[in-house]
Design an enzyme around this catalytic site. Sequence first.
Site, PDB file in Angstrom:
ATOM      1  CB  ALA A  62     -30.990 -42.835   3.586  1.00 40.20           C
ATOM      2  CE1 TYR A  65      -3.667  -2.395  -0.148  1.00 43.82           C
ATOM      3  CE2 TYR A  65      -2.929  -3.220   1.985  1.00 43.82           C
ATOM      4  CZ  TYR A  65      -3.739  -3.338   0.862  1.00 43.82           C
ATOM      5  OH  TYR A  65      -4.618  -4.386   0.757  1.00 43.82           O
ATOM      6  CD  GLU A 103     -21.619 -41.413   5.310  1.00 43.55           C
ATOM      7  OE1 GLU A 103     -21.072 -42.101   4.424  1.00 43.55           O
ATOM      8  OE2 GLU A 103     -22.110 -40.276   5.090  1.00 43.55           O
ATOM      9  CB  CYS A 122     -11.341 -14.654   4.125  1.00 45.85           C
ATOM     10  SG  CYS A 122      -9.634 -15.169   4.403  1.00 45.85           S
ATOM     11  N   GLY A 169      -5.189 -13.142  12.795  1.00 55.00           N
ATOM     12  CA  GLY A 169      -6.009 -12.581  11.738  1.00 55.00           C
ATOM     13  C   GLY A 169      -7.143 -13.506  11.373  1.00 55.00           C
ATOM     14  NE  ARG A 170      -5.273 -16.262   6.342  1.00 53.95           N
ATOM     15  CZ  ARG A 170      -4.560 -16.989   5.480  1.00 53.95           C
ATOM     16  NH1 ARG A 170      -5.186 -17.669   4.533  1.00 53.95           N
ATOM     17  NH2 ARG A 170      -3.251 -17.049   5.539  1.00 53.95           N
ATOM     18  CB  CYS A 173      -9.642 -22.522   2.226  1.00 52.31           C
ATOM     19  SG  CYS A 173     -10.887 -21.378   2.870  1.00 52.31           S
ATOM     20  NE  ARG A 230       0.602  -6.555   9.599  1.00 50.17           N
ATOM     21  CZ  ARG A 230      -0.517  -7.174   9.204  1.00 50.17           C
ATOM     22  NH1 ARG A 230      -1.657  -6.518   9.163  1.00 50.17           N
ATOM     23  NH2 ARG A 230      -0.484  -8.446   8.853  1.00 50.17           N
TER      24      ARG A 230
END
Length: 652
Positions: A463, A173, A418, A350, A320-321, A347, A218
């Site tokens: 099922a 940034y 299941e 986000c 953070g995550r 993953c 930061r």
Amino acid sequence: MYPKLFTPGKIGNLTLKNRAVMEPLAMGVAEPNQTIGEAYFEYLKQRADGGVAMIILENTRVDDQHGVAANCQMSVARDEHIAPLKKAVDMLHSKDVVVFTQLHHPGRETFSNLNSNEPVWSSSSKPCGVCQQETHEMTTEEVELVIDKFAQGARRSKEGGCDGVELHGAHGYLISQFLSPYTNQRKDRFGEDRFTFVKEIIEAIRKTCGEDYPIGMRLTVDELLALNGIKDYFKIEDGIQVCKRLESMKIAYINVSNGIYESFNSLSEPMTYHQGCRTPLIRQIKDNVNVPVIAVNMVKEPWFAEKMLEDNLVDFVGLGRAVVADPNWVKKAQEGKEDDINRCISCTYCFETLVSDTIAGKGPVKCAVNPIAGRETIYNFSNKDGNGRVVAVIGAGLAGMEAARVLAIRGFKPIILEKTSKVGGQINVANKPPEKNKINWIVDYETKQLEKLGVEVRLNTPATKEILQSLNPYAVIVATGAKSIKPSSIKGIDLPNVKTVEEALVLGKALSNLKVCVIGSGVSGLETAEALLENGNTVTVIEMMDKIGGNIYVQHYLDAMDRLSKYDVTYIDSTKLVEVKPKSIVVENVKDFKVSEIEADYIVLAMGIQSLNDTSIADGICDKVFLVGDAKTTGRIESSIRSAFEVAYNLN
């Protein structure tokens, strides 16, 4: 249990009740006028209740004209932002949480349509390789104007009750752009000494807010651009020197990070990266300064946070995550309930939705494992009205487990049927490629929650109508998943040397030292290719589209191709499978229609999946029948969990 993590610590004259700091992640939950409204307030409240000692508010806008990262981004660019900020800060202070605002200007790492439809501003005219926007080299007067905007943002933060401010000098940034030789080729004083921009921001804030008002930083301490073939960039040697100069200016703390948009996987690490992957860079900063050091380091589990503190790697652990996935991460660690933590599986969904949804104005960021994140005011479980009514859930994959978990919280009596001997569904296959073990964490979490909630899970129980009739269910949720596509139109497709991705991964080392053709270059195809290569096979990846990995999210593509680069892989695009033979395949180029034959011992089909969505089993038994997960629409972990969550939450 974690004595270092739960020892109070000091940042200047501020005392933090423990060493857990919530890092500033953009979530897109601010109001359209960029104030903290009910949604952001509740998001913060839940994390404060979850035990963090300090919250650094998300990348907070200081410039409405040329510093916009997203529309629903928190801002301190106008005085109208002060009162809502103060309301939130007062609430956080009541929970013994220290609050800093992160002052942010994206510079070139944003889009013109968000910034007055004008070229984006930067230290020089070099465009961002990711955003690819026309870029304006700021005049000296414009730089001075932005310095004042930072100072005024700090003033509003102070008037809003914040204990201090953090300057966002990371991730490429604007401040980072001025610090780096890669993006700063100026000829004025801001180019002659690249530290001048941040130096004058700090001086302006102190002139406006007082010498004692805490300012943190930061900082990307290494842009990690060597893999891009770039030689002149901001390296760790530069990072150390900048940190020393910041220390000489009596900065309150340094919040260590790395990478910029053009080295994106280094600042938002995907699943294959380990906890602690940033340790070498953090260590070089910690060993060279005496001010408090905060750092994120892919921390997902409390034991690793404790280790960072034991090793004197940091003074405070950045989360953070981790606290997006589970707002009660810190509290659960303190109570010895680590097994209850809904761990982030890295993953990167986000970050994917930050671009596809939040920046595009389509809503808050989405977390794959926590559907509530960013939607705390929508989902509050005030609807605990299940009254013991039975709901049959067919399938114990992620969607079935999540549906049952939410139903049980609401007071229903879910019963999972299941057909196999194990819960987890396709995760039991998806965890087979190298470095995919984190994907097991979501199954671990769901299993633990179902046990705590007393949910009945009947394994080895396909099922049937008879079973459903015996249950007399109020509703039936079909979570039967999907199966690999195996086109019957392809000659020889049923030969024994043809395997689906699932079959190949389950076979594992039984497929070794062979010539294998993988048909399809989506995520499953590339990950399966890596697993096959690891087992000593020779692999050819064949893709009908004109680009390998063309439909893969960029982070996953870059990660997969980087990992595959250490092997000798043959890639063939614009080519379709026509026929399978016992020791070869016949393929056709879709552009020139040229037919050729490729030697192959095995063929692995990674051609996608199709839903298993037969609901007829519930005919005549129940009127409330719902499809969830891949049975409804094939997708990824996030869509499976979210679709199941929403059906279970809204069942009435």
